[in-house]
Design a protein around this motif. Structure first.
Motif, PDB file in Angstrom:
ATOM      1  N   MET A  68      -8.318  19.069 -60.359  1.00 27.15           N
ATOM      2  CA  MET A  68      -7.685  19.136 -61.680  1.00 27.15           C
ATOM      3  C   MET A  68      -8.729  19.009 -62.789  1.00 27.15           C
ATOM      4  SD  MET A  68      -4.303  16.766 -61.072  1.00 27.15           S
ATOM      5  CE  MET A  68      -4.113  16.537 -62.818  1.00 27.15           C
ATOM      6  N   TRP A  69      -9.643  18.049 -62.643  1.00 29.58           N
ATOM      7  CA  TRP A  69     -10.652  17.853 -63.671  1.00 29.58           C
ATOM      8  C   TRP A  69     -11.637  19.011 -63.725  1.00 29.58           C
ATOM      9  CZ3 TRP A  69     -10.568  15.093 -67.774  1.00 29.58           C
ATOM     10  CH2 TRP A  69      -9.802  13.925 -67.825  1.00 29.58           C
ATOM     11  N   SER A  70     -11.939  19.579 -62.597  1.00 31.97           N
ATOM     12  CA  SER A  70     -12.835  20.734 -62.585  1.00 31.97           C
ATOM     13  C   SER A  70     -12.221  21.900 -63.346  1.00 31.97           C
ATOM     14  CB  SER A  70     -13.145  21.137 -61.141  1.00 31.97           C
ATOM     15  OG  SER A  70     -13.967  22.286 -61.106  1.00 31.97           O
ATOM     16  N   SER A  71     -10.924  22.153 -63.117  1.00 31.20           N
ATOM     17  CA  SER A  71     -10.235  23.233 -63.837  1.00 31.20           C
ATOM     18  C   SER A  71     -10.154  22.933 -65.328  1.00 31.20           C
ATOM     19  CB  SER A  71      -8.825  23.424 -63.260  1.00 31.20           C
ATOM     20  OG  SER A  71      -8.883  23.740 -61.885  1.00 31.20           O
ATOM     21  N   PHE A  72      -9.899  21.667 -65.647  1.00 36.64           N
ATOM     22  CA  PHE A  72      -9.781  21.287 -67.058  1.00 36.64           C
ATOM     23  C   PHE A  72     -11.105  21.513 -67.807  1.00 36.64           C
ATOM     24  CE2 PHE A  72     -10.488  18.022 -70.292  1.00 36.64           C
ATOM     25  CZ  PHE A  72      -9.435  18.276 -71.155  1.00 36.64           C
ATOM     26  N   LEU A  73     -12.198  21.058 -67.229  1.00 40.79           N
ATOM     27  CA  LEU A  73     -13.494  21.200 -67.900  1.00 40.79           C
ATOM     28  C   LEU A  73     -13.922  22.659 -67.992  1.00 40.79           C
ATOM     29  CD1 LEU A  73     -15.366  18.150 -66.348  1.00 40.79           C
ATOM     30  CD2 LEU A  73     -14.421  18.343 -68.645  1.00 40.79           C
ATOM     31  N   ALA A  74     -13.588  23.441 -66.957  1.00 42.90           N
ATOM     32  CA  ALA A  74     -13.920  24.866 -67.006  1.00 42.90           C
ATOM     33  C   ALA A  74     -13.144  25.567 -68.108  1.00 42.90           C
ATOM     34  CB  ALA A  74     -13.635  25.508 -65.647  1.00 42.90           C
ATOM     35  N   GLY A  75     -11.875  25.167 -68.305  1.00 47.25           N
ATOM     36  CA  GLY A  75     -11.067  25.787 -69.345  1.00 47.25           C
ATOM     37  C   GLY A  75     -11.498  25.419 -70.752  1.00 47.25           C
ATOM     38  N   HIS A  76     -12.209  24.289 -70.912  1.00 48.86           N
ATOM     39  CA  HIS A  76     -12.649  23.836 -72.233  1.00 48.86           C
ATOM     40  C   HIS A  76     -14.157  24.032 -72.432  1.00 48.86           C
ATOM     41  CE1 HIS A  76      -8.719  21.871 -71.953  1.00 48.86           C
ATOM     42  NE2 HIS A  76      -8.759  21.698 -73.266  1.00 48.86           N
ATOM     43  N   ARG A  77     -14.760  24.922 -71.654  1.00 48.64           N
ATOM     44  CA  ARG A  77     -16.207  25.128 -71.749  1.00 48.64           C
ATOM     45  C   ARG A  77     -16.608  25.628 -73.138  1.00 48.64           C
ATOM     46  NH1 ARG A  77     -16.621  28.284 -67.773  1.00 48.64           N
ATOM     47  NH2 ARG A  77     -17.191  26.750 -66.186  1.00 48.64           N
ATOM     48  N   ASP A  78     -15.823  26.585 -73.665  1.00 52.95           N
ATOM     49  CA  ASP A  78     -16.151  27.139 -74.988  1.00 52.95           C
ATOM     50  C   ASP A  78     -16.035  26.089 -76.082  1.00 52.95           C
ATOM     51  OD1 ASP A  78     -16.590  29.567 -73.804  1.00 52.95           O
ATOM     52  OD2 ASP A  78     -14.570  30.339 -74.211  1.00 52.95           O
ATOM     53  N   ALA A  79     -15.050  25.202 -75.971  1.00 54.87           N
ATOM     54  CA  ALA A  79     -14.892  24.154 -76.977  1.00 54.87           C
ATOM     55  C   ALA A  79     -16.092  23.218 -76.972  1.00 54.87           C
ATOM     56  CB  ALA A  79     -13.600  23.373 -76.722  1.00 54.87           C
ATOM     57  N   PHE A  80     -16.585  22.873 -75.762  1.00 55.29           N
ATOM     58  CA  PHE A  80     -17.771  22.015 -75.676  1.00 55.29           C
ATOM     59  C   PHE A  80     -18.972  22.675 -76.357  1.00 55.29           C
ATOM     60  CE2 PHE A  80     -15.659  19.569 -72.262  1.00 55.29           C
ATOM     61  CZ  PHE A  80     -16.028  18.291 -72.655  1.00 55.29           C
ATOM     62  N   ARG A  81     -19.152  23.951 -76.117  1.00 55.20           N
ATOM     63  CA  ARG A  81     -20.308  24.653 -76.703  1.00 55.20           C
ATOM     64  C   ARG A  81     -20.227  24.676 -78.222  1.00 55.20           C
ATOM     65  NH1 ARG A  81     -20.360  29.832 -72.513  1.00 55.20           N
ATOM     66  NH2 ARG A  81     -21.331  28.725 -70.742  1.00 55.20           N
ATOM     67  N   ASP A  82     -19.027  24.961 -78.763  1.00 58.25           N
ATOM     68  CA  ASP A  82     -18.877  24.996 -80.220  1.00 58.25           C
ATOM     69  C   ASP A  82     -19.152  23.625 -80.839  1.00 58.25           C
ATOM     70  OD1 ASP A  82     -18.205  27.635 -79.974  1.00 58.25           O
ATOM     71  OD2 ASP A  82     -16.021  27.295 -80.105  1.00 58.25           O
ATOM     72  N   ILE A  83     -18.665  22.568 -80.196  1.00 56.98           N
ATOM     73  CA  ILE A  83     -18.868  21.219 -80.725  1.00 56.98           C
ATOM     74  C   ILE A  83     -20.345  20.842 -80.699  1.00 56.98           C
ATOM     75  CG2 ILE A  83     -18.396  18.781 -80.269  1.00 56.98           C
ATOM     76  CD1 ILE A  83     -15.611  19.688 -79.260  1.00 56.98           C
ATOM     77  N   LEU A  84     -21.029  21.159 -79.594  1.00 56.62           N
ATOM     78  CA  LEU A  84     -22.457  20.818 -79.497  1.00 56.62           C
ATOM     79  C   LEU A  84     -23.281  21.595 -80.526  1.00 56.62           C
ATOM     80  CD1 LEU A  84     -22.867  20.662 -75.607  1.00 56.62           C
ATOM     81  CD2 LEU A  84     -22.737  18.750 -77.205  1.00 56.62           C
ATOM     82  N   ALA A  85     -22.902  22.864 -80.746  1.00 58.78           N
ATOM     83  CA  ALA A  85     -23.628  23.657 -81.739  1.00 58.78           C
ATOM     84  C   ALA A  85     -23.444  23.098 -83.142  1.00 58.78           C
ATOM     85  CB  ALA A  85     -23.160  25.111 -81.679  1.00 58.78           C
ATOM     86  N   ALA A  86     -22.235  22.634 -83.454  1.00 60.04           N
ATOM     87  CA  ALA A  86     -21.982  22.075 -84.783  1.00 60.04           C
ATOM     88  C   ALA A  86     -22.669  20.727 -84.960  1.00 60.04           C
ATOM     89  CB  ALA A  86     -20.477  21.934 -85.008  1.00 60.04           C
ATOM     90  N   LEU A  87     -22.711  19.935 -83.894  1.00 64.03           N
ATOM     91  CA  LEU A  87     -23.342  18.617 -83.991  1.00 64.03           C
ATOM     92  C   LEU A  87     -24.845  18.706 -84.244  1.00 64.03           C
ATOM     93  CD1 LEU A  87     -21.508  16.568 -81.207  1.00 64.03           C
ATOM     94  CD2 LEU A  87     -21.469  16.140 -83.661  1.00 64.03           C
ATOM     95  N   GLN A  88     -25.478  19.811 -83.838  1.00 60.34           N
ATOM     96  CA  GLN A  88     -26.916  19.974 -84.063  1.00 60.34           C
ATOM     97  C   GLN A  88     -27.250  19.981 -85.555  1.00 60.34           C
ATOM     98  OE1 GLN A  88     -29.463  20.084 -82.084  1.00 60.34           O
ATOM     99  NE2 GLN A  88     -28.757  20.599 -80.018  1.00 60.34           N
TER     100      GLN A  88
END
Length: 652
Positions: free
Chosen positions: A150-170
């Motif tokens: 379940m957690w693997s599917s959840f994190l895979a589905g939110h991969r794009d959100a993680f990338r956008d957040i990390l890019a903004a935090l820079q």
């Protein structure tokens, strides 16, 4: 948050009234006394844990969310498996749609706050991701392997959100250091999913690091709303599988516990008394009347103030409901919990605000006391009848699983309850001042007017159906099955229109249930018959039974006016005899008048048991030559006077 029954909240409400309306100090004292008398009846419907406190700032969307969640929690607190009955499948839909509406309202509330705070998009994504992580941590799992999947599917589905957040935090504070920590923790989570670490601990640390990146000024206000949104979505998923066989009680318990924890976490409260409604419901005429009652009869003021405060509270809930006919499917089913809360509130009003035992504390020498005591008993019966009507009609609408019928039922019940609440308020005020009653409640229909509406509606139905019945009998004799089927279906549409009319709930419960049974059986015969000729014959038999029922019902209603006029004449004659009896000290004339009064008043006992009880009390006191005989006669006279006034009002 303080309840309306506690001193700080009452003072705050009074000060607000002064600022808005410029009330005098005597008005302030009056409103304080009203709130004090109704304090026990107006405690919050749902209150948070005492250690939490909500923010004083509340947006319109957040206020709507708080009310919806509060009413849904109040419904869950009184809901039990014994109340499911035949509506098990429909109650599953009620739960699903109520949770869906809560999710939509939570989303609207947090978006509204984001617009107010002028936050960038990445903050919204970060809050959404954090709430999703916390909601997923509450999800039940069958085994450890399933949890990792379940957690693997959840994190895979939110991969794009993680990338956008990390890019903004820079580009903002805390900058690259926070991004480095998040990347390291994400690697730890991936290793834990593969079995090389403790998954729950690594996810918890990831959530903590994400939370540290949220701007402090927005985090405290928006994060709880997002948590509510995602927990509600998770709870809806927990209901889906068990709904194959209707509502699943363990799933309901999970919903109740999770939403109660969220309510306490948010620190919200749902008071029964709304300050603005209370202000608008106390016009100058009513305030002057209540001040006069308070000066002259403090026990009566306590009864009136307590009842009026509860009526204002209940009317505020009723008038806040929107029309269900123009709403969608979700809104119709999501409104059911609020109506079930209304049902319990009617019972609370009957048991507490209109407790008949409180009438014994009133001063019997006051001219209004006997009328007020009789009104308390009548009001309890009226409220209990409305409670039964609401429960039975709602149960029937849910059992039928017809969304259009449910919408019609909800709108009819809303109109009926609003009228009856205004009736009770008007009659209560009219005991002390008929002029104030006419000014404040001019459009409130009397029970006689409601009975006349019902009579006219059934009369129209009677004028429509019997002519069709004669034609259908001819088709049956000729065995013209197509025309007979068409005619029966046309007749059934007339009956359905009557069942969904606003006048149908005005019928008393036994008559309403009998009419409902006959109409439902006729509809079941016409819907999918196996043997068409036999079904049409049975339908004609049912139609004949229904016509006989309507004929008897019309005869009973039409006979009410002569009976009311007859009882009025008898009550007035008995009052004249009591006047003569008081002027006759003793002797044969008094004995003759006493016997005549007994024979006259006994005729009222058929439809008024209280009159017969007071008559027996006076007869016992008279025969034993007690000193209480004049008092018993005065009580009988006061009751007859009140009865005559009610009968005159019923005749219009």
């Amino acid at each position: 948050m303080s309840s309306p029954g506690t001193q700080p909240q009452r003072l705050l409400l009074a000060r607000q009234l002064i600022r808005d309306k410029g009330l005098s100090r005597s008005d302030l004292t009056l409103l304080e006394d009203i709130l004090r008398e109704g304090a026990r009846d107006l405690e919050p419907l749902v209150e948070a844990a005492p250690q939490r406190a909500a923010s004083s700032e509340e947006s319109p969307a957040q206020a709507a969310l708080r009310r919806s969640l509060g009413y849904f929690l109040a419904f869950l607190h009184t809901f039990s498996p014994r109340r499911l009955g035949e509506a098990r499948n429909a109650m599953g839909l009620v739960m699903l749609h109520s949770l869906g509406r809560l999710g939509d309202q939570a989303e609207a509330a947090h978006r509204e706050l984001m617009v107010e705070q002028l936050q960038p998009e990445w903050v919204t994504q970060l809050l959404d991701l954090l709430a999703s992580l916390r909601a997923m941590s509450l999800a039940p799992s069958e085994d450890d392997g399933n949890l990792r999947q379940m957690w693997s599917s959840f994190l895979a589905g939110h991969r794009d959100a993680f990338r956008d957040i990390l890019a903004a935090l820079q580009k903002v504070e805390p900058g690259p250091a926070a991004v480095s920590r998040l990347n390291t923790q994400m690697k730890a989570v991936n290793r834990a999913i593969q079995g090389q670490g403790r998954l729950e601990e690594s996810l918890s640390r990831l959530a903590e690091q994400l939370e540290a990146c949220i701007p402090a000024e927005i985090h405290a206000r928006v994060e709880p709303l997002l948590l509510l949104e995602h927990v509600v979505s998770n709870l809806r998923l927990s209901l889906v599988r068990p709904l194959d066989r209707g509502i699943h009680w363990p799933a309901v318990e999970q919903v109740r516990g999770s939403l109660r924890w969220l309510w306490d976490h948010l620190g919200w409260s749902l008071p029964r008394m709304d300050a603005e409604l209370f202000r608008d419901s106390m016009p100058p005429e009513l305030r002057r009347l209540l001040q006069q009652i308070r000066r002259s009869d403090r026990p009566a003021f306590s009864v009136v103030a307590r009842a009026l405060a509860s009526h204002i509270s209940l009317l505020g809930l009723l008038e806040s409901l929107e029309s269900a006919t123009s709403a969608g499917l979700r809104e119709r089913y999501a409104a059911v919990p609020t109506f079930l809360v209304l049902e319990s509130e009617l019972g609370r009003l009957a048991e507490r605000s209109y407790e008949p035992a409180r009438g014994e504390l009133l001063d019997p020498s006051r001219p209004e006391t006997h009328r007020l005591r009789a009104f308390l008993r009548q009001a309890v019966l009226s409220l209990q009848q409305d409670q039964g009507t609401l429960r039975s009609l709602l149960q029937q609408a849910l059992t039928g699983q017809d969304a259009d019928q449910l919408a019609q039922t909800l709108d009819n019940l809303r109109g009926l309850l609003i009228n009856h609440q205004k009736q009770l308020m008007g009659e209560l005020v009219g005991i002390f001042s008929p002029d104030v009653q006419h000014r404040l409640f001019p459009e409130s229909p009397s029970m006689m007017e409601e009975g006349e509406r019902l009579r006219l509606r059934i009369q129209r139905l009677w004028e429509q159906v019997p002519p069709l019945h004669g034609q259908l009998q001819l088709h049956l004799e000729l065995q013209d099955w197509p025309r007979l089927a068409l005619g029966l279906s046309h007749t059934y549409r007339h009956l359905l229109a009557f069942r969904r009319s606003p006048e149908f709930p005005l019928m008393r419960r036994p008559d309403r249930e009998e009419a409902e049974r006959l109409i439902q059986e006729l509809g079941a015969l016409l819907e999918s018959p196996r043997d068409v000729p036999q079904a049409l014959r049975d339908g004609m038999d049912l139609l004949g039974e229904l016509l006989r029922f309507l004929e008897l019902f019309l005869l009973r209603i039409n006979a009410r006016v002569p009976l009311i006029r007859q009882d009025l004449d008898v009550a007035q004659e008995a009052l004249d005899l009591i006047t003569e009896l008081r002027e006759s000290p003793s002797g044969t004339d008094r004995t003759r008048l006493s016997h005549k009064l007994i024979q006259t008043s006994k005729r009222l006992g058929v439809r008024d048991s209280q009159c017969l009880a007071l008559l027996k009390r006076w007869v016992r006191a008279e025969r034993s030559q007690r000193e209480a005989s004049p008092l018993a006669l005065d009580q009988l006279a006061a009751h007859l006077r009140q009865l005559a006034l009610r009968l005159e009002a019923a005749l219009g």
